[in-house]
Scaffold this motif. Structure first.
Motif, short mmCIF file in Angstrom:
data_model
loop_
_atom_site.label_atom_id
_atom_site.label_comp_id
_atom_site.label_asym_id
_atom_site.label_seq_id
_atom_site.Cartn_x
_atom_site.Cartn_y
_atom_site.Cartn_z
N TYR A 1 1.04 -1.37 -0.10
CA TYR A 1 0.13 0.04 -0.03
C TYR A 1 0.91 1.32 -0.10
O TYR A 1 1.87 1.23 0.66
CB TYR A 1 -0.81 0.00 0.97
CG TYR A 1 -1.90 -1.14 1.16
CD1 TYR A 1 -2.93 -1.23 0.58
CD2 TYR A 1 -1.61 -2.07 1.97
CE1 TYR A 1 -3.76 -2.42 0.45
CE2 TYR A 1 -2.45 -3.25 2.23
CZ TYR A 1 -3.48 -3.47 1.36
OH TYR A 1 -4.34 -4.66 1.31
N ILE B 1 -2.08 6.27 1.16
CA ILE B 1 -3.28 5.82 1.66
C ILE B 1 -2.96 5.23 3.17
O ILE B 1 -4.26 5.56 4.04
CB ILE B 1 -3.36 4.10 1.18
CG1 ILE B 1 -3.82 4.29 -0.57
CG2 ILE B 1 -4.34 3.37 1.80
CD1 ILE B 1 -5.19 4.85 -0.76
N LYS C 1 -3.86 8.40 5.08
CA LYS C 1 -5.48 8.77 4.73
C LYS C 1 -6.18 8.01 5.99
O LYS C 1 -6.80 8.36 6.80
CB LYS C 1 -5.83 8.67 3.37
CG LYS C 1 -5.66 9.55 2.52
CD LYS C 1 -6.31 9.29 1.26
CE LYS C 1 -5.79 10.47 -0.05
NZ LYS C 1 -6.28 9.83 -1.15
N VAL C 2 -5.59 6.61 6.01
CA VAL C 2 -6.35 5.68 6.92
C VAL C 2 -6.01 6.14 8.17
O VAL C 2 -7.09 6.10 9.00
CB VAL C 2 -5.56 4.35 6.52
CG1 VAL C 2 -6.07 3.42 7.67
CG2 VAL C 2 -6.32 3.67 5.33
N ARG D 1 -14.18 0.58 3.13
CA ARG D 1 -13.94 1.86 2.11
C ARG D 1 -12.75 1.39 1.20
O ARG D 1 -12.79 1.88 0.16
CB ARG D 1 -13.91 2.98 3.04
CG ARG D 1 -13.90 4.16 1.89
CD ARG D 1 -13.88 5.44 2.71
NE ARG D 1 -13.62 6.50 1.90
CZ ARG D 1 -13.51 7.81 2.25
NH1 ARG D 1 -13.87 7.99 3.45
NH2 ARG D 1 -13.43 8.80 1.52
N TYR D 2 -11.68 1.26 1.85
CA TYR D 2 -10.43 0.91 0.95
C TYR D 2 -9.99 -0.17 0.80
O TYR D 2 -9.23 -0.60 -0.11
CB TYR D 2 -9.27 1.54 1.80
CG TYR D 2 -9.30 3.37 2.02
CD1 TYR D 2 -8.94 3.91 0.71
CD2 TYR D 2 -9.78 3.70 3.04
CE1 TYR D 2 -8.98 5.40 0.83
CE2 TYR D 2 -9.92 5.15 3.11
CZ TYR D 2 -9.40 5.96 2.09
OH TYR D 2 -9.65 7.34 2.13
#
Length: 90
Positions: free
Chosen positions: A6, A10, A13-14, A31-32
């Motif tokens: 990843y 990402i 953001k997570v 969501r991801y």
């Protein structure tokens, strides 16, 4: 931060979503499309890094400041095998 398949964007953001209370691990996972166990691992690593950062900061603030003739004496160690002295005015 940590290596995996990843991207850093990402992961950031997570972590932001989780730390700001925008969503829980399960919602972020859905969501991801990232396994909840992976997200929990990122969160654990984040808190370990934060704790280590806080401990280093505490140790730095406890160091005794030394002054000679109105200048602060600081020993700087840019590498493990060398050191030099840096003089700073108060």
């Amino acid at each position: 931060m940590w290596s995996s398949k990843y991207s850093e964007d990402i992961k950031e953001k997570v972590l932001e979503m989780y730390l700001h209370g925008e969503a829980n691990v399960e919602k972020i996972s859905k969501r991801y499309g990232i396994p909840a166990s992976t997200i929990k691992n990122w969160i654990s690593l984040y808190w370990e890094e934060e704790q280590a950062r806080a401990e280093r900061s505490k140790a730095a603030s406890r160091r005794k400041r030394r002054f000679v003739n109105g200048k602060e004496l600081r020993v700087v160690r840019p590498t493990s095998g060398s050191a030099y002295i840096d003089w700073r005015r108060k």
